[in-house]
Design a protein around this motif. Structure first.
Motif, PDB file in Angstrom:
ATOM      1  N   THR A 167       0.838  -1.091  -0.004  1.00 20.74           N
ATOM      2  CA  THR A 167       0.175   0.106   0.044  1.00 20.74           C
ATOM      3  C   THR A 167       0.849   1.321  -0.084  1.00 20.74           C
ATOM      4  OG1 THR A 167       0.051  -0.021   2.393  1.00 20.74           O
ATOM      5  CG2 THR A 167      -1.894  -1.060   1.235  1.00 20.74           C
ATOM      6  N   GLY A 168       2.086   1.107   0.253  1.00 23.82           N
ATOM      7  CA  GLY A 168       3.088   2.344   0.244  1.00 23.82           C
ATOM      8  C   GLY A 168       2.769   3.164   1.578  1.00 23.82           C
ATOM      9  N   ARG A 169       2.179   2.509   2.645  1.00 19.65           N
ATOM     10  CA  ARG A 169       1.998   3.368   3.848  1.00 19.65           C
ATOM     11  C   ARG A 169       3.389   3.451   4.702  1.00 19.65           C
ATOM     12  NH1 ARG A 169      -1.178  -0.344   5.505  1.00 19.65           N
ATOM     13  NH2 ARG A 169      -3.253   0.739   5.241  1.00 19.65           N
ATOM     14  N   ASP A 170       3.586   4.398   5.255  1.00 25.89           N
ATOM     15  CA  ASP A 170       4.709   4.791   6.040  1.00 25.89           C
ATOM     16  C   ASP A 170       6.182   4.519   5.477  1.00 25.89           C
ATOM     17  OD1 ASP A 170       2.904   5.457   8.035  1.00 25.89           O
ATOM     18  OD2 ASP A 170       3.031   3.365   8.996  1.00 25.89           O
ATOM     19  N   ASN A 171       5.978   5.002   4.261  1.00 27.83           N
ATOM     20  CA  ASN A 171       7.263   4.986   3.203  1.00 27.83           C
ATOM     21  C   ASN A 171       7.721   3.460   2.978  1.00 27.83           C
ATOM     22  OD1 ASN A 171       7.602   7.766   3.530  1.00 27.83           O
ATOM     23  ND2 ASN A 171       8.762   7.759   5.522  1.00 27.83           N
ATOM     24  N   SER A 172       6.613   2.674   2.888  1.00 26.43           N
ATOM     25  CA  SER A 172       6.793   1.227   2.466  1.00 26.43           C
ATOM     26  C   SER A 172       6.848   1.173   0.974  1.00 26.43           C
ATOM     27  CB  SER A 172       5.840   0.315   3.121  1.00 26.43           C
ATOM     28  OG  SER A 172       4.630   0.619   2.928  1.00 26.43           O
ATOM     29  N   ILE A 173       6.898  -0.160   0.662  1.00 27.08           N
ATOM     30  CA  ILE A 173       6.619  -0.417  -0.732  1.00 27.08           C
ATOM     31  C   ILE A 173       5.008  -0.098  -1.202  1.00 27.08           C
ATOM     32  CG2 ILE A 173       6.727  -2.293  -2.658  1.00 27.08           C
ATOM     33  CD1 ILE A 173       9.576  -3.215  -1.489  1.00 27.08           C
ATOM     34  N   GLN A 174       5.214   0.460  -2.590  1.00 25.51           N
ATOM     35  CA  GLN A 174       3.511   0.595  -3.094  1.00 25.51           C
ATOM     36  C   GLN A 174       3.683  -0.720  -4.256  1.00 25.51           C
ATOM     37  OE1 GLN A 174       1.077   3.337  -2.905  1.00 25.51           O
ATOM     38  NE2 GLN A 174       0.353   1.309  -3.524  1.00 25.51           N
ATOM     39  N   GLY A 175       2.836  -1.530  -4.274  1.00 27.55           N
ATOM     40  CA  GLY A 175       2.640  -2.652  -5.144  1.00 27.55           C
ATOM     41  C   GLY A 175       1.874  -2.293  -6.103  1.00 27.55           C
ATOM     42  N   LEU A 176       1.861  -2.925  -7.378  1.00 25.72           N
ATOM     43  CA  LEU A 176       1.184  -2.664  -8.504  1.00 25.72           C
ATOM     44  C   LEU A 176      -0.401  -2.673  -8.500  1.00 25.72           C
ATOM     45  CD1 LEU A 176       1.428  -2.019 -11.631  1.00 25.72           C
ATOM     46  CD2 LEU A 176       1.461  -4.318 -12.076  1.00 25.72           C
ATOM     47  N   ALA A 177      -0.889  -3.612  -7.550  1.00 25.90           N
ATOM     48  CA  ALA A 177      -2.237  -3.710  -7.348  1.00 25.90           C
ATOM     49  C   ALA A 177      -2.594  -3.650  -5.681  1.00 25.90           C
ATOM     50  CB  ALA A 177      -2.723  -5.133  -7.747  1.00 25.90           C
ATOM     51  N   PRO A 178      -2.677  -2.565  -5.322  1.00 27.69           N
ATOM     52  CA  PRO A 178      -2.560  -2.169  -3.746  1.00 27.69           C
ATOM     53  C   PRO A 178      -4.155  -2.236  -3.236  1.00 27.69           C
ATOM     54  CG  PRO A 178      -2.685  -0.050  -5.011  1.00 27.69           C
ATOM     55  CD  PRO A 178      -2.390  -1.137  -6.108  1.00 27.69           C
ATOM     56  N   GLY A 179      -5.269  -2.644  -4.087  1.00 29.16           N
ATOM     57  CA  GLY A 179      -6.199  -2.901  -3.562  1.00 29.16           C
ATOM     58  C   GLY A 179      -6.669  -4.491  -3.412  1.00 29.16           C
ATOM     59  N   ALA A 180      -5.717  -5.260  -3.936  1.00 28.41           N
ATOM     60  CA  ALA A 180      -5.789  -6.928  -3.877  1.00 28.41           C
ATOM     61  C   ALA A 180      -5.446  -7.158  -2.477  1.00 28.41           C
ATOM     62  CB  ALA A 180      -5.080  -7.286  -4.785  1.00 28.41           C
ATOM     63  N   LYS A 181      -5.847  -8.536  -2.258  1.00 29.39           N
ATOM     64  CA  LYS A 181      -5.691  -9.031  -0.710  1.00 29.39           C
ATOM     65  C   LYS A 181      -4.820 -10.275  -1.035  1.00 29.39           C
ATOM     66  CE  LYS A 181      -8.467  -6.521   1.680  1.00 29.39           C
ATOM     67  NZ  LYS A 181      -7.871  -5.589   2.767  1.00 29.39           N
ATOM     68  N   ILE A 182      -3.925 -10.711  -0.011  1.00 27.22           N
ATOM     69  CA  ILE A 182      -3.049 -11.480  -0.264  1.00 27.22           C
ATOM     70  C   ILE A 182      -3.420 -12.914   0.800  1.00 27.22           C
ATOM     71  CG2 ILE A 182      -0.511 -12.276   0.202  1.00 27.22           C
ATOM     72  CD1 ILE A 182      -0.946 -10.688  -1.849  1.00 27.22           C
ATOM     73  N   LEU A 183      -3.553 -14.034   0.048  1.00 33.37           N
ATOM     74  CA  LEU A 183      -3.761 -15.303   0.870  1.00 33.37           C
ATOM     75  C   LEU A 183      -2.346 -15.942   0.907  1.00 33.37           C
ATOM     76  CD1 LEU A 183      -5.524 -17.441   2.334  1.00 33.37           C
ATOM     77  CD2 LEU A 183      -5.630 -18.303  -0.005  1.00 33.37           C
ATOM     78  N   PRO A 184      -1.492 -15.968   2.068  1.00 36.90           N
ATOM     79  CA  PRO A 184      -0.286 -16.668   2.015  1.00 36.90           C
ATOM     80  C   PRO A 184      -0.600 -18.329   2.201  1.00 36.90           C
ATOM     81  CG  PRO A 184      -0.773 -15.573   4.342  1.00 36.90           C
ATOM     82  CD  PRO A 184      -1.908 -15.453   3.145  1.00 36.90           C
ATOM     83  N   VAL A 185       0.126 -19.034   1.487  1.00 38.06           N
ATOM     84  CA  VAL A 185       0.324 -20.407   1.709  1.00 38.06           C
ATOM     85  C   VAL A 185       1.757 -20.737   1.681  1.00 38.06           C
ATOM     86  CG1 VAL A 185      -0.144 -22.738   0.531  1.00 38.06           C
ATOM     87  CG2 VAL A 185      -1.554 -20.301  -0.103  1.00 38.06           C
ATOM     88  N   ARG A 186       2.221 -21.022   2.895  1.00 35.31           N
ATOM     89  CA  ARG A 186       3.565 -21.256   3.283  1.00 35.31           C
ATOM     90  C   ARG A 186       3.663 -22.787   2.859  1.00 35.31           C
ATOM     91  NH1 ARG A 186       6.532 -20.391   9.265  1.00 35.31           N
ATOM     92  NH2 ARG A 186       5.014 -22.443   9.768  1.00 35.31           N
ATOM     93  N   ILE A 187       5.034 -22.877   2.352  1.00 32.58           N
ATOM     94  CA  ILE A 187       5.770 -24.031   1.949  1.00 32.58           C
ATOM     95  C   ILE A 187       7.214 -24.155   2.424  1.00 32.58           C
ATOM     96  CG2 ILE A 187       4.322 -24.669   0.096  1.00 32.58           C
ATOM     97  CD1 ILE A 187       6.681 -23.594  -2.026  1.00 32.58           C
ATOM     98  N   GLU A 188       7.982 -25.361   2.089  1.00 32.02           N
ATOM     99  CA  GLU A 188       9.450 -25.150   2.482  1.00 32.02           C
ATOM    100  C   GLU A 188      10.106 -24.835   1.325  1.00 32.02           C
ATOM    101  OE1 GLU A 188      11.049 -25.961   5.550  1.00 32.02           O
ATOM    102  OE2 GLU A 188       9.369 -26.304   6.563  1.00 32.02           O
ATOM    103  N   MET A 189      10.911 -23.803   1.721  1.00 31.54           N
ATOM    104  CA  MET A 189      11.874 -23.138   0.526  1.00 31.54           C
ATOM    105  C   MET A 189      13.465 -23.222   0.915  1.00 31.54           C
ATOM    106  SD  MET A 189       9.525 -20.095  -1.041  1.00 31.54           S
ATOM    107  CE  MET A 189      10.611 -19.724  -2.275  1.00 31.54           C
ATOM    108  N   GLU A 190      14.189 -23.465   0.091  1.00 38.28           N
ATOM    109  CA  GLU A 190      15.444 -23.489   0.251  1.00 38.28           C
ATOM    110  C   GLU A 190      16.014 -21.829   0.665  1.00 38.28           C
ATOM    111  OE1 GLU A 190      18.062 -25.340  -2.644  1.00 38.28           O
ATOM    112  OE2 GLU A 190      16.919 -27.443  -1.987  1.00 38.28           O
ATOM    113  N   GLU A 191      16.805 -21.519   1.500  1.00 43.28           N
ATOM    114  CA  GLU A 191      17.218 -20.234   1.648  1.00 43.28           C
ATOM    115  C   GLU A 191      17.979 -19.474   0.536  1.00 43.28           C
ATOM    116  OE1 GLU A 191      19.496 -17.547   5.239  1.00 43.28           O
ATOM    117  OE2 GLU A 191      19.379 -19.689   5.405  1.00 43.28           O
TER     118      GLU A 191
END
Length: 360
Positions: free
Chosen positions: A61-85
């Protein structure tokens, strides 16, 4: 574009290392997630910082000097998996990845972003999961892979991007050419993937400058969210079809092994009304007999045979996309304006310092 659409009403499932909802850019953007990993905590505990970085490129969203994404109105559903560092590879076997894809397919998400990959995938379980997600009407994007060129003269395919039902996304550099690390082989679209901001690690204490097809996939998913929010009556097949039709084409006009049909251009759809959505039930990357209507099993089996094949064998000029207005709108540098269609919306204000990080 944001006067027309911000992606509101669209949910993007981010299959990754988790997504931190406490990030300033993602406050209020992250839904309760799904954990398919073996780690303590849940999908809101990002053990690498990678998943959060991808989510911010999509919906920050760009809030508080953060990153502004391309679709700031979208919602994120996190699905966590194992990834190599730091590798962008999954490390828990294809059955775990297949489970994550199926979980995302059974969710309310419209789009599934998979900013990871490996040549160890491509098996039956993963193929069936991808096919299942397509039959559920999900639109899938994945990075085409980093540094995967040829092995013994053959293309080194990255999975899940190489499944026919998944839109494989290559990375573009500031000259609108395929980044040197961006894989060749099965590539469908291209998006900016060099020099983008993202979290350095799981401490979430500083941003780094990242590059990779992971980032390109996230940008493509965000572009799809913008389009789908404006045309909610369209199916996943129709959203992807207009993205393919309106892409900034390779300079020779043919499908390329490294940039596919060309650079994403949501502006052409949202502001110029370009692109014919076509048959709602026909997947644009599959031959007609292989497509399945949502809710019905398909027949492709997750193979690599596609409706259109790339024309070039070894890259070069065909791997640069055309830019209709190199000067940009309001002086935007060419590296931030791809095909006069998507000015990168990732903005970090307030003098944030970046470290250069190896690509992910």
């Amino acid at each position: 574009m944001w006067e027309v659409s911000t992606g509101e009403g669209i949910t993007v499932a981010v299959i990754d290392s988790g997504v931190n909802p406490s990030s300033a850019a993602l406050e209020g953007q992250v839904l309760p997630g799904i954990d398919e990993s073996r780690r303590s905590g849940d999908a809101h505990d990002d053990y690498l910082g990678h998943g959060t970085a991808m989510a911010e490129l999509i919906a920050g969203t760009g809030r508080d000097n953060s990153i502004q994404g391309l679709a700031p109105g979208a919602k994120i559903l996190p699905v966590r998996i194992e990834m190599e560092e730091s590798s962008g590879k999954f490390s828990d076997g294809e059955s775990a990845v297949a489970g994550a894809i199926r979980a995302a397919a059974d969710s309310d998400a419209h789009i599934i972003n998979m900013s990871f990959g490996d040549d160890r995938g491509g098996g039956k379980l993963e193929a069936e999961a991808v096919e299942y997600a397509a039959s559920k009407g999900k639109l899938m994007f994945a990075g085409s892979g980093n540094d995967r060129q040829k092995v013994d003269g053959e293309d080194d395919y990255n999975f899940p991007a190489s499944f026919s039902e998944v839109a494989s996304v290559g990375a573009l550099d500031s000259q609108n050419a395929a980044a040197e690390f961006s894989s060749q082989g099965k590539v469908d679209l291209a998006a900016p993937g060099v020099g983008l901001p993202g979290w350095c690690d799981e401490s979430f204490s500083s941003y780094c400058t990242n590059s990779g097809t992971s980032d390109a996939s996230a940008i493509a998913s965000a572009a799809a969210a913008l389009i789908w929010a404006e045309h909610p009556e369209w199916t996943a097949n129709q959203v992807l079809r207009v993205m393919l039709e309106t892409a900034g084409k390779p300079v020779d006009g043919e499908v390329s092994t490294r940039v596919g049909h060309g650079a994403i251009r949501p502006r052409a759809v949202l502001l110029e009304g370009k692109g014919n959505p076509g048959d709602p039930d026909q997947h644009p990357l599959l031959k007609p007999a292989e497509s399945a209507a949502p809710g019905e099993p398909g027949e492709s089996g997750g193979g690599t045979e596609r409706a259109g094949e790339p024309s070039d064998e070894d890259g070069d000029a065909a791997d640069t996309v055309t830019v209709a207005d190199p000067g940009g709108e309001g002086g935007v540098p060419v590296g931030l304006l791809v095909g006069a269609g998507v000015a990168l919306a990732v903005v970090v204000a307030g003098g944030v310092t970046f470290a250069v990080r190896r690509r992910s």
